[in-house]
Design a protein around this motif. Structure first.
Motif, PDB file in Angstrom:
ATOM      1  N   ALA A 397       0.838  -1.192   0.000  1.00  0.00           N
ATOM      2  CA  ALA A 397       0.000   0.000   0.000  1.00  0.00           C
ATOM      3  C   ALA A 397       0.876   1.247   0.000  1.00  0.00           C
ATOM      4  O   ALA A 397       2.029   1.209   0.419  1.00  0.00           O
ATOM      5  N   GLY A 398       0.311   2.362  -0.475  1.00  0.00           N
ATOM      6  CA  GLY A 398       1.071   3.606  -0.424  1.00  0.00           C
ATOM      7  C   GLY A 398       0.841   4.570  -1.568  1.00  0.00           C
ATOM      8  O   GLY A 398       1.244   5.728  -1.482  1.00  0.00           O
ATOM      9  N   LEU A 399       0.173   4.150  -2.645  1.00  0.00           N
ATOM     10  CA  LEU A 399       0.012   5.050  -3.787  1.00  0.00           C
ATOM     11  C   LEU A 399      -0.972   6.185  -3.519  1.00  0.00           C
ATOM     12  O   LEU A 399      -0.980   7.158  -4.259  1.00  0.00           O
ATOM     13  N   GLY A 400      -1.785   6.069  -2.474  1.00  0.00           N
ATOM     14  CA  GLY A 400      -2.767   7.106  -2.215  1.00  0.00           C
ATOM     15  C   GLY A 400      -2.416   8.033  -1.077  1.00  0.00           C
ATOM     16  O   GLY A 400      -3.244   8.853  -0.682  1.00  0.00           O
ATOM     17  N   ASP A 401      -1.212   7.930  -0.534  1.00  0.00           N
ATOM     18  CA  ASP A 401      -0.822   8.749   0.613  1.00  0.00           C
ATOM     19  C   ASP A 401       0.665   9.059   0.504  1.00  0.00           C
ATOM     20  O   ASP A 401       1.367   8.489  -0.342  1.00  0.00           O
ATOM     21  N   ALA A 402       1.149   9.960   1.362  1.00  0.00           N
ATOM     22  CA  ALA A 402       2.573  10.291   1.370  1.00  0.00           C
ATOM     23  C   ALA A 402       3.371   9.030   1.675  1.00  0.00           C
ATOM     24  O   ALA A 402       3.241   8.460   2.767  1.00  0.00           O
ATOM     25  N   SER A 403       4.185   8.593   0.737  1.00  0.00           N
ATOM     26  CA  SER A 403       4.887   7.318   0.873  1.00  0.00           C
ATOM     27  C   SER A 403       6.095   7.304  -0.052  1.00  0.00           C
ATOM     28  O   SER A 403       6.221   8.161  -0.942  1.00  0.00           O
ATOM     29  N   PRO A 404       6.997   6.322   0.125  1.00  0.00           N
ATOM     30  CA  PRO A 404       8.125   6.198  -0.806  1.00  0.00           C
ATOM     31  C   PRO A 404       7.674   5.994  -2.246  1.00  0.00           C
ATOM     32  O   PRO A 404       8.363   6.419  -3.183  1.00  0.00           O
TER      33      PRO A 404
END
Length: 447
Positions: A397-404
């Protein structure tokens, strides 16, 4: 990384001696510094990028050698984001930004995030995460001024994540038991900073892929590249992360495939890689299968270590029309207390079908722009990053929030940006000296 890794091939450098910034021959009689010259990227930009990387490391993971309170880690990561925004604003006080479809779509993603979060169904933490995402996107907008299609941000990306992997390696040396705990099945974790095996595998795979492409593009020497690639490969192997390994291999195949027609080095590397992979598959098939299965049963492997059960429950949960369109608000990417581990389902849960459509548009737009660009090293690096994020989105998960993952895509966007037009410097008028005629050469006046 050495002097060669920092070589960007900017006009006036060793790669373009005797040429204009546009690539053509310099007119005869002009000085090397007399033509248009693009503005360099301030060193502060690299510091800002490092702070963004720190912000996206997260605060949950394995137990560290020195216990770190989660509240302290969250203060450090959020403080890094605030400092990154402040520094980016200080270095870009005139608020000069570049038009970017990627950043526009990211900004648009804030709409469903805010709509779903104001209901407070996910608590006040949802509004806090919205503010964090807004600050994260705002920092990227401020940095977009220096997105010129060069390799600057790709190099910053490699350096920062290599530093993170350095802390992982240091923890492995200091306390092997804490770095390879039984709780994670003997997989490598962060013993100094709480990092999970998938995180370490992701960072290692991304910098390995980018560094390999820099070597093929002759933008770094082999010794500097080996210093990055060899330890990163060892750490990747110790994490036993299948998603990162597949993303690295498939991403490199696609990226190198985009260079095959124009690069002899890419063709040689591809041929040797296929040969070595064939030999390894035949000679070490049992060892590779054991590494890939990680001691799991066939049933556990088939349902993706229990992920499929969480996904089925998430999709079967009843939802209102508003929740289907805009989600339930930004959360911790979990459902029923279990991690979702899928970017698309996590976005659907938190930002609804609207958010999922926007994230899909981001991938499609970046991929389409990359395919329309002529073959180049920058295009290959962008293809690698986009394809890696698309592959990893299935189990991470991570494409919809601040993430690497958003940082990876931001680097891809910077690589695909059109070079900024250089402004010609005003050339001072040089006075032409009057030619003095000697007395003996002057004509005598006739009376």
């Amino acid at each position: 990384m050495g002097a060669d890794l920092r070589r960007d091939g900017l006009p006036g450098g060793p790669d373009t001696a005797g040429t204009q910034p546009g690539g053509g021959p310099r007119p005869a009689g002009t000085q090397p510094g007399a033509g248009p010259r693009p503005a360099g990227t301030p060193k502060t930009v690299g510091l800002v990028w490092g702070l963004l990387v720190l912000n996206t490391l997260g605060s949950a993971g394995a137990k560290t050698i020195v216990p770190l309170p989660r509240s302290l880690i969250q203060m450090a990561t959020m403080g890094a984001l605030v400092a990154a925004f402040a520094l980016a604003l200080a270095v870009n006080l005139r608020l000069r930004i570049r038009a970017s479809a990627f950043l526009f779509l990211l900004t648009l993603l804030l709409v469903p995030s805010m709509i779903s979060s104001v209901d407070l169904e996910s608590g006040f933490g949802a509004l806090f995460r919205c503010a964090r995402l807004a600050l994260f996107i705002g920092t990227l907008w401020l940095l977009s001024r220096w997105w010129d299609g060069g390799l600057t941000f790709a190099r910053h990306h490699i350096r920062m994540y290599f530093a993170v992997l350095g802390s992982v390696a240091a923890g492995l040396v200091i306390s092997p038991g804490a770095a390879l705990p039984e709780l994670y099945g003997g997989r490598l974790v962060g013993a100094l900073w709480p990092l999970t095996p998938p995180q370490i595998g992701q960072y290692a795979a991304v910098i390995i892929g980018l560094t390999v492409l820099l070597v093929l593009g002759r933008r770094t020497d082999r010794v500097s590249a080996a210093v990055v690639i060899v330890p990163s490969l060892v750490l990747l192997a110790l994490t036993h992360t299948r998603t990162a390994t597949l993303g690295l291999l498939i991403g490199l195949v696609l990226a190198i495939g985009s260079l095959i027609l124009t690069s002899a080095a890419a063709r040689r590397f591809f041929s040797w890689t296929v040969l070595c992979a064939t030999v390894a598959a035949v000679g070490f098939s049992s060892a590779l299968q054991a590494w890939f299965l990680r001691g799991q049963t066939q049933e556990n492997f088939s349902n993706l270590t229990g992920r499929a059960k969480v996904w089925d429950a998430l999709l079967a949960a009843p939802r209102t029309a508003s929740e289907q369109l805009f989600g339930t608000g930004l959360g911790d990417k979990s459902f029923g207390g279990l991690p979702i581990d899928n970017s698309w389902l996590a976005v659907y849960q938190e930002q609804g079908l609207t958010g999922a459509a926007i994230v899909a548009a981001i991938i499609v737009v970046l991929g389409g722009v990359a395919l329309l660009r002529p073959p180049s090293l920058q295009r290959a690096c962008a293809i690698f990053l986009i394809s890696y994020c698309a592959i990893a989105s299935y189990t991470e998960a991570g494409l919809g929030d601040a993430s690497p993952y958003l940082l990876h895509l931001a680097v891809a966007a910077s690589l695909l940006a059109a070079p900024a037009e250089a402004t010609a410097l005003p050339t001072p008028a040089v006075p032409v000296p009057r030619r003095r005629i000697p007395r003996w050469a002057r004509k005598a006046e006739v009376n």
